[in-house]
Write a protein that holds these residues in place. Sequence first.
Motif, PDB file in Angstrom:
ATOM      1  N   TYR A 169       0.820  -1.207   0.000  1.00 14.50           N
ATOM      2  CA  TYR A 169       0.000   0.000   0.000  1.00 14.50           C
ATOM      3  C   TYR A 169       0.854   1.257   0.000  1.00 14.50           C
ATOM      4  N   CYS A 170       0.342   2.264  -0.640  1.00 14.07           N
ATOM      5  CA  CYS A 170       1.066   3.514  -0.851  1.00 14.07           C
ATOM      6  C   CYS A 170       1.265   4.268   0.468  1.00 14.07           C
ATOM      7  N   PRO A 171       2.499   4.674   0.759  1.00 11.34           N
ATOM      8  CA  PRO A 171       2.741   5.439   1.993  1.00 11.34           C
ATOM      9  C   PRO A 171       2.126   6.836   1.923  1.00 11.34           C
ATOM     10  N   GLU A 172       1.859   7.324   0.711  1.00  8.56           N
ATOM     11  CA  GLU A 172       1.327   8.675   0.552  1.00  8.56           C
ATOM     12  C   GLU A 172      -0.176   8.712   0.740  1.00  8.56           C
ATOM     13  N   CYS A 173      -0.880   7.775   0.080  1.00 10.91           N
ATOM     14  CA  CYS A 173      -2.338   7.878   0.071  1.00 10.91           C
ATOM     15  C   CYS A 173      -3.018   6.596   0.522  1.00 10.91           C
ATOM     16  N   GLY A 174      -2.261   5.522   0.728  1.00  7.71           N
ATOM     17  CA  GLY A 174      -2.861   4.276   1.180  1.00  7.71           C
ATOM     18  C   GLY A 174      -3.464   3.440   0.071  1.00  7.71           C
ATOM     19  N   VAL A 205       4.462   1.241  -8.078  1.00  6.09           N
ATOM     20  CA  VAL A 205       3.726   2.416  -8.525  1.00  6.09           C
ATOM     21  C   VAL A 205       2.341   2.372  -7.901  1.00  6.09           C
ATOM     22  N   CYS A 206       1.900   3.522  -7.390  1.00  4.96           N
ATOM     23  CA  CYS A 206       0.587   3.601  -6.762  1.00  4.96           C
ATOM     24  C   CYS A 206      -0.501   3.723  -7.817  1.00  4.96           C
ATOM     25  N   ARG A 207      -1.540   2.917  -7.677  1.00  7.58           N
ATOM     26  CA  ARG A 207      -2.655   2.978  -8.617  1.00  7.58           C
ATOM     27  C   ARG A 207      -3.462   4.246  -8.430  1.00  7.58           C
ATOM     28  N   SER A 208      -3.454   4.810  -7.227  1.00  8.36           N
ATOM     29  CA  SER A 208      -4.302   5.958  -6.945  1.00  8.36           C
ATOM     30  C   SER A 208      -3.622   7.279  -7.265  1.00  8.36           C
ATOM     31  N   CYS A 209      -2.406   7.488  -6.729  1.00  9.63           N
ATOM     32  CA  CYS A 209      -1.769   8.796  -6.904  1.00  9.63           C
ATOM     33  C   CYS A 209      -0.563   8.742  -7.826  1.00  9.63           C
ATOM     34  N   GLY A 210      -0.156   7.554  -8.249  1.00 12.68           N
ATOM     35  CA  GLY A 210       0.912   7.435  -9.231  1.00 12.68           C
ATOM     36  C   GLY A 210       2.313   7.622  -8.683  1.00 12.68           C
ATOM     37  N   VAL A 211       2.456   7.711  -7.361  1.00 13.32           N
ATOM     38  CA  VAL A 211       3.775   7.885  -6.783  1.00 13.32           C
ATOM     39  C   VAL A 211       4.605   6.630  -7.035  1.00 13.32           C
ATOM     40  N   LEU A 212       5.909   6.799  -7.196  1.00 13.20           N
ATOM     41  CA  LEU A 212       6.794   5.705  -7.545  1.00 13.20           C
ATOM     42  C   LEU A 212       7.811   5.501  -6.426  1.00 13.20           C
TER      43      LEU A 212
HETATM   44 ZN   LIG Z   1      -0.705   6.763  -3.565  1.00  8.78          ZN
END
Ligand SMILES: [Zn+2]
Length: 73
Positions: A5-10, A23-30
């Motif tokens: 899970y993304c540390p930025e948005c979960g 790569v985050c599916r929600s916010c695209g952070v790598l």
């Molecule tokens: Zn994210």
Amino acid sequence: MPAVYCPECGGEMFFDPPAKSYVCRSCGVLYSRERLAEAREKQFSVADDEKAQAKRKRREVLKWWLSDKTRES
Ligand SMILES: [Zn+2]
């Protein structure tokens, strides 16, 4: 492979082999695998710190409540 899970948005992350990164599916952070592990460690230590703070606060409230009681009686 367990979900990551993304540390930025979960949001849920997927592994992108060409980038060798998640790569985050929600916010695209790598995040590289290493950076992701670091971010997660940081997240956990922050959560622990908040828990310790909440505990301290409860103790202070209890102390205040008890001292107030003795003053009244
Ligand atoms: Zn994210």
